[in-house]
Design a protein around this motif. Structure first.
Motif, short mmCIF file in Angstrom:
data_model
loop_
_atom_site.label_atom_id
_atom_site.label_comp_id
_atom_site.label_asym_id
_atom_site.label_seq_id
_atom_site.Cartn_x
_atom_site.Cartn_y
_atom_site.Cartn_z
N UNK A 49 0.78 -1.34 0.10
CA UNK A 49 0.03 -0.15 -0.03
C UNK A 49 0.94 1.25 0.00
N UNK A 50 0.60 2.13 -0.97
CA UNK A 50 1.29 3.54 -0.95
C UNK A 50 0.55 4.60 -1.69
N UNK A 51 0.96 5.75 -1.53
CA UNK A 51 0.38 7.08 -2.15
C UNK A 51 1.53 7.74 -2.87
N UNK A 52 1.18 8.30 -4.00
CA UNK A 52 2.35 9.03 -4.31
C UNK A 52 1.82 10.30 -5.44
N UNK A 53 2.52 11.33 -5.39
CA UNK A 53 2.15 12.40 -6.32
C UNK A 53 2.22 12.15 -7.72
#
Length: 184
Positions: free
Chosen positions: A44-48
């Motif tokens: 799980x991760x979030x990035x721009x």
């Protein structure tokens, strides 16, 4: 979902993401173990997406942090970097402190950037590469310390139960948060 429907869905998702990035300063892409673009190992991760157009590295937050919090942290870093003189911009080892209120409770989040290894930049930035194949981009990881103030690159780091983070960079022996200048 059939393969053709999945491909159409993937293309629509990419199109929507690019439109958001083009319309605003950047867009956020959250990847979870239930998501379309999830890594094979269920990370799980979030990035721009789109910060490179401002001369900045893309920013990745590893772990299942709330999307609005990731957005606030990434926006804080973007503002800090774009208002600094180019000679004063430090993409590796930049500290950010975000303070606010959520559900009537005050919160403080401390984080530090670390330049990601080339292998992980290509792995986690795959969607950026698909959206903007003609562009080169850098990527940094925004790391959250544990309760003792240690970062994921420290062998004594103890991950939170709900937000485990892996260290994706190539920088070793980074100083502890208190040793670096913090920006509020």
């Amino acid at each position: 979902m059939e393969q053709m429907e999945q491909q159409e869905y993937d293309q629509q998702m990419l199109s929507n993401l690019r439109a958001q990035a083009d319309e605003r300063d950047f867009a956020l892409l959250a990847n979870s173990s239930n998501d379309l673009f999830v890594m094979q190992d269920g990370v799980d991760y979030t990035h721009s997406v789109g910060l490179f157009r401002h001369g900045l590295p893309e920013i990745l937050v590893h772990g299942s942090y709330p999307l609005d919090l990731c957005g606030e942290l990434i926006k804080s870093l973007m503002v800090m970097w774009t208002t600094a003189e180019p000679k004063d911009r430090t993409f590796d080892g930049t500290d950010v402190v975000l303070e606010g209120f959520r559900e009537g409770k005050r919160f403080v989040v401390r984080a530090r950037t670390a330049i990601m290894s080339e292998q992980n930049r290509l792995r986690y930035g795959k969607i950026i590469g698909e959206l903007y194949p003609e562009e080169e981009f850098r990527m940094v990881q925004l790391m959250m310390p544990d309760e003792a103030g240690l970062l994921p690159n420290d062998p004594n780091y103890i991950p939170e139960e709900f937000f485990p983070q892996a260290y994706l960079g190539a920088v070793e022996n980074a100083p502890e948060m208190e040793d670096r200048k913090s920006v509020v």
